[in-house]
Design a protein around this motif. Structure first.
Motif, mmCIF file in Angstrom:
data_model
loop_
_atom_site.group_PDB
_atom_site.id
_atom_site.type_symbol
_atom_site.label_atom_id
_atom_site.label_comp_id
_atom_site.label_asym_id
_atom_site.label_seq_id
_atom_site.Cartn_x
_atom_site.Cartn_y
_atom_site.Cartn_z
ATOM 1 N N SER A 1 16.178 -6.202 -11.064
ATOM 2 C CA SER A 1 15.596 -5.333 -12.091
ATOM 3 C C SER A 1 14.558 -6.122 -12.882
ATOM 4 O O SER A 1 14.664 -7.337 -13.033
ATOM 5 C CB SER A 1 16.680 -4.786 -13.020
ATOM 6 N N GLY A 2 13.556 -5.443 -13.347
ATOM 7 C CA GLY A 2 12.519 -6.096 -14.133
ATOM 8 C C GLY A 2 11.419 -6.730 -13.307
ATOM 9 O O GLY A 2 10.454 -7.252 -13.858
ATOM 10 N N LEU A 3 11.552 -6.705 -11.974
ATOM 11 C CA LEU A 3 10.472 -7.233 -11.147
ATOM 12 C C LEU A 3 9.286 -6.270 -11.195
ATOM 13 O O LEU A 3 9.440 -5.086 -11.479
ATOM 14 C CB LEU A 3 10.942 -7.430 -9.708
ATOM 15 N N PRO A 4 8.101 -6.754 -10.907
ATOM 16 C CA PRO A 4 6.926 -5.875 -10.946
ATOM 17 C C PRO A 4 6.916 -4.903 -9.767
ATOM 18 O O PRO A 4 7.663 -5.075 -8.793
ATOM 19 C CB PRO A 4 5.752 -6.861 -10.849
ATOM 20 N N ASP A 5 6.057 -3.905 -9.866
ATOM 21 C CA ASP A 5 5.853 -2.990 -8.747
ATOM 22 C C ASP A 5 5.638 -3.817 -7.480
ATOM 23 O O ASP A 5 4.972 -4.858 -7.517
ATOM 24 C CB ASP A 5 4.635 -2.105 -8.988
ATOM 25 N N THR A 6 6.201 -3.336 -6.393
ATOM 26 C CA THR A 6 6.214 -4.126 -5.166
ATOM 27 C C THR A 6 5.784 -3.288 -3.972
ATOM 28 O O THR A 6 6.189 -2.136 -3.831
ATOM 29 C CB THR A 6 7.635 -4.678 -4.913
ATOM 30 N N TYR A 7 4.972 -3.881 -3.125
ATOM 31 C CA TYR A 7 4.541 -3.267 -1.877
ATOM 32 C C TYR A 7 5.142 -4.070 -0.730
ATOM 33 O O TYR A 7 5.027 -5.296 -0.693
ATOM 34 C CB TYR A 7 3.011 -3.295 -1.767
ATOM 35 N N ILE A 8 5.794 -3.377 0.189
ATOM 36 C CA ILE A 8 6.369 -4.024 1.370
ATOM 37 C C ILE A 8 6.012 -3.174 2.574
ATOM 38 O O ILE A 8 6.197 -1.958 2.563
ATOM 39 C CB ILE A 8 7.906 -4.139 1.279
ATOM 40 N N ASP A 9 5.492 -3.806 3.615
ATOM 41 C CA ASP A 9 5.340 -3.111 4.888
ATOM 42 C C ASP A 9 5.776 -4.034 6.012
ATOM 43 O O ASP A 9 5.776 -5.252 5.880
ATOM 44 C CB ASP A 9 3.936 -2.547 5.091
ATOM 45 N N TYR B 1 14.878 -5.563 8.874
ATOM 46 C CA TYR B 1 16.091 -5.221 8.121
ATOM 47 C C TYR B 1 16.078 -5.835 6.721
ATOM 48 O O TYR B 1 16.464 -5.194 5.748
ATOM 49 C CB TYR B 1 17.343 -5.639 8.889
ATOM 50 N N GLU B 2 15.627 -7.085 6.606
ATOM 51 C CA GLU B 2 15.591 -7.707 5.282
ATOM 52 C C GLU B 2 14.582 -7.009 4.389
ATOM 53 O O GLU B 2 14.805 -6.870 3.190
ATOM 54 C CB GLU B 2 15.332 -9.216 5.362
ATOM 55 N N ASP B 3 13.473 -6.554 4.954
ATOM 56 C CA ASP B 3 12.465 -5.853 4.154
ATOM 57 C C ASP B 3 12.972 -4.490 3.695
ATOM 58 O O ASP B 3 12.776 -4.103 2.534
ATOM 59 C CB ASP B 3 11.170 -5.688 4.949
ATOM 60 N N MET B 4 13.623 -3.751 4.586
ATOM 61 C CA MET B 4 14.186 -2.453 4.197
ATOM 62 C C MET B 4 15.239 -2.629 3.111
ATOM 63 O O MET B 4 15.264 -1.876 2.132
ATOM 64 C CB MET B 4 14.800 -1.740 5.407
ATOM 65 N N GLU B 5 16.077 -3.633 3.263
ATOM 66 C CA GLU B 5 17.140 -3.868 2.281
ATOM 67 C C GLU B 5 16.560 -4.271 0.927
ATOM 68 O O GLU B 5 17.033 -3.819 -0.113
ATOM 69 C CB GLU B 5 18.110 -4.938 2.795
ATOM 70 N N PHE C 1 9.575 0.084 -9.101
ATOM 71 C CA PHE C 1 8.729 0.847 -8.190
ATOM 72 C C PHE C 1 8.498 0.015 -6.942
ATOM 73 O O PHE C 1 7.977 -1.094 -7.003
ATOM 74 C CB PHE C 1 7.390 1.206 -8.834
ATOM 75 N N ALA C 2 8.897 0.562 -5.799
ATOM 76 C CA ALA C 2 8.714 -0.129 -4.519
ATOM 77 C C ALA C 2 8.072 0.840 -3.544
ATOM 78 O O ALA C 2 8.606 1.916 -3.277
ATOM 79 C CB ALA C 2 10.047 -0.621 -3.982
ATOM 80 N N GLU C 3 6.931 0.448 -3.013
ATOM 81 C CA GLU C 3 6.280 1.228 -1.970
ATOM 82 C C GLU C 3 6.578 0.524 -0.656
ATOM 83 O O GLU C 3 6.262 -0.653 -0.482
ATOM 84 C CB GLU C 3 4.775 1.306 -2.208
ATOM 85 N N PHE C 4 7.185 1.260 0.265
ATOM 86 C CA PHE C 4 7.632 0.678 1.528
ATOM 87 C C PHE C 4 7.048 1.465 2.692
ATOM 88 O O PHE C 4 7.084 2.685 2.711
ATOM 89 C CB PHE C 4 9.155 0.702 1.607
ATOM 90 N N HIS C 5 6.525 0.740 3.672
ATOM 91 C CA HIS C 5 5.998 1.360 4.886
ATOM 92 C C HIS C 5 6.611 0.669 6.101
ATOM 93 O O HIS C 5 6.578 -0.560 6.200
ATOM 94 C CB HIS C 5 4.474 1.212 4.967
ATOM 95 N N LEU C 6 7.140 1.467 7.010
ATOM 96 C CA LEU C 6 7.684 0.984 8.271
ATOM 97 C C LEU C 6 6.789 1.520 9.382
ATOM 98 O O LEU C 6 6.618 2.730 9.524
ATOM 99 C CB LEU C 6 9.117 1.480 8.462
#
Length: 126
Positions: A58-66, A75-79, A90-95
């Motif tokens: 909690s408290g981390l900045p907005d995050t983008y992961i693809d 799996y580690e990225d999805m988790e 806020f996490a934006e995730f793309h698979l």
């Protein structure tokens, strides 16, 4: 590359498509952390090096992961995206289906272009 503990089981179907393998991943973590896998613990691995070890995200900045679906990190990225979302970050995730680690280096492909566009749009908000 969020978790120094990541290893896929030998029978995981993603194994056949890995470009970045568990062996290479462990070597990279050893180079970064200076410790063999068996020596690494929550106490001696910084969450700034291996963010998946953080107990509280909690408290981390907005995050983008693809990530490509045929990537060791899938799996580690999805988790991590799930944990961020659960903590109210806020996490934006793309698979991206059917592609391995580093797929975006084939810039002429549609998926690579989509990934680069999504990253640029995310960054442009800040």
């Amino acid at each position: 590359m969020l978790d120094d503990r990541t290893v896929l089981p030998a029978d995981d179907p993603v194994q056949d498509y890995l470009i970045w393998t568990s062996k290479g991943n462990n070597l990279a973590w050893k180079a970064l952390l200076g410790k063999e896998r068996e020596e690494r613990t929550d106490e001696n691995v910084s969450i700034y090096a291996a963010p998946a070890r953080a107990k509280d995200v909690s408290g981390l900045p907005d995050t983008y992961i693809d990530v490509g679906a045929l990537d060791l990190f899938v799996y580690e990225d999805m988790e991590f995206a799930r944990r961020l979302t659960a903590a109210g970050v806020f996490a934006e995730f793309h698979l991206y289906p059917g592609v391995p680690h580093g797929f975006e280096s084939a810039r002429h492909t549609q998926l690579a272009q989509a990934a680069l566009s999504n990253r640029t749009k995310f960054l442009a908000r800040y």
